[in-house]
Scaffold this active site. Structure first.
Site, PDB file in Angstrom:
ATOM      1  N   CYS A   2     -56.883 -16.913 -26.229  1.00  0.00           N
ATOM      2  CA  CYS A   2     -58.264 -17.330 -26.017  1.00  0.00           C
ATOM      3  C   CYS A   2     -58.832 -17.700 -27.376  1.00  0.00           C
ATOM      4  O   CYS A   2     -58.992 -16.844 -28.241  1.00  0.00           O
ATOM      5  CB  CYS A   2     -59.086 -16.202 -25.380  1.00  0.00           C
ATOM      6  SG  CYS A   2     -60.835 -16.627 -25.163  1.00  0.00           S
ATOM      7  N   GLU A 107     -59.340 -23.692 -22.351  1.00  0.00           N
ATOM      8  CA  GLU A 107     -57.910 -23.690 -22.644  1.00  0.00           C
ATOM      9  C   GLU A 107     -57.426 -25.136 -22.597  1.00  0.00           C
ATOM     10  O   GLU A 107     -58.039 -25.990 -21.956  1.00  0.00           O
ATOM     11  CB  GLU A 107     -57.153 -22.814 -21.647  1.00  0.00           C
ATOM     12  CG  GLU A 107     -55.741 -22.467 -22.068  1.00  0.00           C
ATOM     13  CD  GLU A 107     -55.677 -21.888 -23.462  1.00  0.00           C
ATOM     14  OE1 GLU A 107     -55.329 -22.667 -24.387  1.00  0.00           O
ATOM     15  OE2 GLU A 107     -55.989 -20.705 -23.643  1.00  0.00           O
TER      16      GLU A 107
END
Length: 225
Positions: A2, A107
């Site tokens: 992340c 992402e």
């Protein structure tokens, strides 16, 4: 991993959602962001033993024994599977846990034409808490730096479309356990570090403008296609 996320929920929503005690950071100190990046200050929830408190931590974990704060750039994430084994995280896992407040994360999917960014959020549009660890590091000049890392786990079906890892988003019923400073049994804590329910999440393509942390507006979370 992340490496970028958002927090654009209102201050009032966050206070209510995480049962924050009075006397937390003032609303004037709260800033929304559509593109939070490593090394920036992130909003976190920590329990002091009696109540939840809100504060800011630097994103990028600096172990107490570190000689240089730049190590934090390499420690924005911590793998759930090895928290009890890693010298950097072992003590914090037992004693200094936090929630890092967010309402979406980004992402990137590798494609022939390059990386394509996606936004992942909850269908409920509610803010949520990443499972995190925090630490205090003393700099050579004597000042204190409070830093944190986001814990990751295997991706669920939704996120695996773009990446094989995802941040641990704690279910609300697990947040109290995670924040409880009297809980030190990592065998119990391990059980909540699981992929979030795919059925409660959604993922959609967004603008490549999110690639630069200099860009920060609501346009970054607009759907493409």
């Amino acid at each position: 991993m992340c490496g970028r996320f958002t927090l654009f929920s209102t201050y009032e929503t966050i206070i209510e959602r995480f049962a924050i005690a009075a006397g937390a950071i003032d609303e004037a100190d709260f800033e929304k962001s559509y593109n939070i990046a490593p090394s920036q200050q992130v909003l976190a929830v920590i329990n002091d033993g009696s109540q939840n408190r809100l504060g800011y931590l630097r994103w990028g974990f600096i172990p107490s024994w570190a000689k240089d704060e730049r190590i934090g750039y390499k420690m924005i994430n911590a793998r759930a599977e090895s928290l009890s084994e890693k010298r950097s995280f072992r003590n914090a896992y037992q004693n200094r846990r936090c929630l890092i407040v967010a309402d979406a994360f980004y992402e990137w999917k590798r494609m022939e034409e390059g990386k394509t960014p996606y936004c992942i959020t909850l269908k409920s549009n509610e803010p949520f808490g990443f499972a995190g660890l925090w630490e205090t590091w003393k700099s050579p000049d004597g000042s204190s730096v409070h830093s944190c890392t986001i814990i990751t786990t295997d991706a669920n079906e939704a996120v695996s479309f773009v990446h094989d890892r995802m941040p641990v988003i704690l279910k609300q019923e697990a947040e109290q356990l995670w924040l409880n400073p009297s809980v030190h049994d990592t065998a119990i804590l391990d059980k909540v570090l699981t992929p979030y329910n795919t059925d409660e999440m959604e993922i959609f393509e967004v603008s490549k403008e999110v690639n630069s942390p200099r860009n920060n507006s609501s346009k970054l979370i607009e759907r493409i296609g």
